[in-house]
Design a protein around this motif. Structure first.
Motif, PDB file in Angstrom:
ATOM      1  N   GLU A  59       0.841  -1.207   0.000  1.00 40.15           N
ATOM      2  CA  GLU A  59       0.000   0.000   0.000  1.00 40.15           C
ATOM      3  C   GLU A  59       0.874   1.255   0.000  1.00 40.15           C
ATOM      4  O   GLU A  59       0.583   2.213  -0.720  1.00 40.15           O
ATOM      5  N   PHE A  60       1.935   1.260   0.792  1.00 38.19           N
ATOM      6  CA  PHE A  60       2.852   2.409   0.797  1.00 38.19           C
ATOM      7  C   PHE A  60       3.469   2.601  -0.595  1.00 38.19           C
ATOM      8  O   PHE A  60       3.575   3.726  -1.081  1.00 38.19           O
ATOM      9  N   ASN A  61       3.886   1.504  -1.208  1.00 37.40           N
ATOM     10  CA  ASN A  61       4.474   1.587  -2.540  1.00 37.40           C
ATOM     11  C   ASN A  61       3.470   2.111  -3.565  1.00 37.40           C
ATOM     12  O   ASN A  61       3.816   2.908  -4.442  1.00 37.40           O
ATOM     13  N   TRP A  62       2.230   1.665  -3.476  1.00 34.54           N
ATOM     14  CA  TRP A  62       1.192   2.129  -4.382  1.00 34.54           C
ATOM     15  C   TRP A  62       0.967   3.630  -4.193  1.00 34.54           C
ATOM     16  O   TRP A  62       0.872   4.376  -5.174  1.00 34.54           O
ATOM     17  N   ARG A  63       0.882   4.092  -2.936  1.00 29.25           N
ATOM     18  CA  ARG A  63       0.718   5.523  -2.665  1.00 29.25           C
ATOM     19  C   ARG A  63       1.868   6.329  -3.238  1.00 29.25           C
ATOM     20  O   ARG A  63       1.667   7.378  -3.853  1.00 29.25           O
ATOM     21  N   LEU A  64       3.087   5.842  -3.030  1.00 28.77           N
ATOM     22  CA  LEU A  64       4.263   6.537  -3.542  1.00 28.77           C
ATOM     23  C   LEU A  64       4.191   6.655  -5.060  1.00 28.77           C
ATOM     24  O   LEU A  64       4.467   7.724  -5.627  1.00 28.77           O
ATOM     25  N   SER A  65       3.792   5.605  -5.713  1.00 34.25           N
ATOM     26  CA  SER A  65       3.647   5.623  -7.169  1.00 34.25           C
ATOM     27  C   SER A  65       2.621   6.670  -7.607  1.00 34.25           C
ATOM     28  O   SER A  65       2.843   7.398  -8.583  1.00 34.25           O
ATOM     29  N   CYS A  66       1.529   6.769  -6.879  1.00 37.45           N
ATOM     30  CA  CYS A  66       0.496   7.772  -7.193  1.00 37.45           C
ATOM     31  C   CYS A  66       1.033   9.186  -7.008  1.00 37.45           C
ATOM     32  O   CYS A  66       0.766  10.070  -7.833  1.00 37.45           O
ATOM     33  N   TYR A  67       1.779   9.424  -5.933  1.00 42.50           N
ATOM     34  CA  TYR A  67       2.351  10.756  -5.695  1.00 42.50           C
ATOM     35  C   TYR A  67       3.343  11.130  -6.793  1.00 42.50           C
ATOM     36  O   TYR A  67       3.362  12.270  -7.261  1.00 42.50           O
ATOM     37  N   VAL A  68       4.139  10.165  -7.220  1.00 49.24           N
ATOM     38  CA  VAL A  68       5.114  10.424  -8.285  1.00 49.24           C
ATOM     39  C   VAL A  68       4.386  10.713  -9.600  1.00 49.24           C
ATOM     40  O   VAL A  68       4.760  11.627 -10.342  1.00 49.24           O
ATOM     41  N   ASP A  69       3.329   9.969  -9.882  1.00 49.26           N
ATOM     42  CA  ASP A  69       2.533  10.234 -11.085  1.00 49.26           C
ATOM     43  C   ASP A  69       1.952  11.644 -11.050  1.00 49.26           C
ATOM     44  O   ASP A  69       1.949  12.352 -12.058  1.00 49.26           O
TER      45      ASP A  69
END
Length: 78
Positions: A59-69
């Motif tokens: 979940e943390f990795n998914w959130r990080l990916s969204c923030y980077v996008d």
């Protein structure tokens, strides 16, 4: 972009506004997303200490990916 009365206006998110306001809005959002990335990376770094489940780290990795996008999109807006 249009220039009237020595004031440059742009359309950002469907709203016409002064260029300086659009720049301030975008940079404010960039700062927020950088802060979210910072916090999320720290949470990922502490996940082993806290013996967190794989799904939590995912979940943390998914959130990080969204923030980077979102950051990529904001930089394109600039």
């Amino acid at each position: 972009m249009s220039t009237t009365s020595n004031a440059t206006t742009v359309t950002y998110n469907g709203t016409e506004m002064p260029l300086d306001q659009a720049i301030d809005d975008v940079f404010g959002l960039i700062q927020n997303n950088v802060n979210y990335c910072h916090s999320t990376i720290r949470q990922i770094g502490m996940s082993q200490e806290r013996d967190e489940d794989y799904l939590v780290v995912g979940e943390f990795n998914w959130r990080l990916s969204c923030y980077v996008d979102e950051l990529n999109s904001l930089f394109k807006d600039l």
